[in-house]
Design a protein around this motif. Sequence first.
Motif, short mmCIF file in Angstrom:
data_model
loop_
_atom_site.label_atom_id
_atom_site.label_comp_id
_atom_site.label_asym_id
_atom_site.label_seq_id
_atom_site.Cartn_x
_atom_site.Cartn_y
_atom_site.Cartn_z
N LEU A 52 0.64 -0.93 0.16
CA LEU A 52 0.40 0.18 -0.14
C LEU A 52 1.00 1.25 -0.54
O LEU A 52 0.42 1.87 -0.27
N HIS A 53 1.92 1.35 0.72
CA HIS A 53 2.88 2.08 0.20
C HIS A 53 3.32 2.74 -0.99
O HIS A 53 4.60 1.67 -1.28
N ARG A 54 2.87 3.37 -1.82
CA ARG A 54 3.57 3.70 -2.91
C ARG A 54 5.29 3.54 -3.43
O ARG A 54 5.74 2.67 -3.74
N GLY A 55 5.71 4.77 -2.59
CA GLY A 55 6.84 4.46 -2.62
C GLY A 55 8.17 2.81 -2.19
O GLY A 55 9.06 2.92 -2.58
N THR A 56 7.68 2.17 -1.03
CA THR A 56 8.08 0.64 -1.01
C THR A 56 7.60 -0.39 -2.12
O THR A 56 8.19 -0.64 -2.40
N ARG A 57 6.13 -0.43 -2.25
CA ARG A 57 5.62 -0.50 -3.06
C ARG A 57 6.71 -0.95 -4.90
O ARG A 57 7.12 -1.47 -5.42
N GLU A 58 7.12 1.06 -5.33
CA GLU A 58 7.92 1.40 -6.63
C GLU A 58 9.20 0.42 -6.69
O GLU A 58 9.59 0.14 -7.58
N LEU A 78 13.38 2.38 3.68
CA LEU A 78 12.32 1.97 3.61
C LEU A 78 12.08 0.39 4.97
O LEU A 78 11.21 0.46 5.48
N CYS A 79 13.72 0.36 4.90
CA CYS A 79 13.19 -1.02 5.74
C CYS A 79 13.60 -0.21 7.58
O CYS A 79 13.15 -1.21 8.00
N LEU A 80 13.52 0.48 7.53
CA LEU A 80 13.51 0.86 9.11
C LEU A 80 12.68 1.58 9.33
O LEU A 80 12.18 1.75 10.57
N LEU A 81 11.69 2.34 7.88
CA LEU A 81 10.02 2.69 8.62
C LEU A 81 9.38 1.31 8.53
O LEU A 81 7.70 1.21 8.78
#
Length: 165
Positions: A52-58, A78-81
Amino acid sequence: MRTWESRAGEEMSLFSPSFCGVLLWCAASAESSKKSHGMQLELLYLVLPLVLHRGTRETLPRDIRTSIPSWANANGLLCLLMAERARALVSFTREALCFGGRHSLFSWNQTGIAANLSWKKSIEDYAKKSTLEVQECVRKATFLGKWFQKTGDAATVMAILGVRP
């Protein structure tokens, strides 16, 4: 979890139990297609934060040849978050699992959650009629089921992504 009526419109759309249930079904069906026992429950709690998080998905790889440790190493921020995002979406994942259980999207067994494959045609039709972003979410959720299966058990995947059960 707030009552349905008190949720904002965006929250009702993005986190609707039916949409989230479809994403969980896609991940579990990819896993179920290779193993008869289904996907480990803990791994389903990673699907929504990753998709659902676009930045991660991309940033997710195109295929499962890229290992989760390699991806995590290249996407450290991204993994930190991830742990925070996963914690924020636990209630939505639970709600989607309950919805899916009530509507026979899933079946529970001793080792995991298996997708009811009789829903395949309906979910494919839903995805075809949806927006490009929904189609991408469906593709990435399916990808995650295959990727998680390749990596191994839930404890390993969660440790790599910095998430504790």
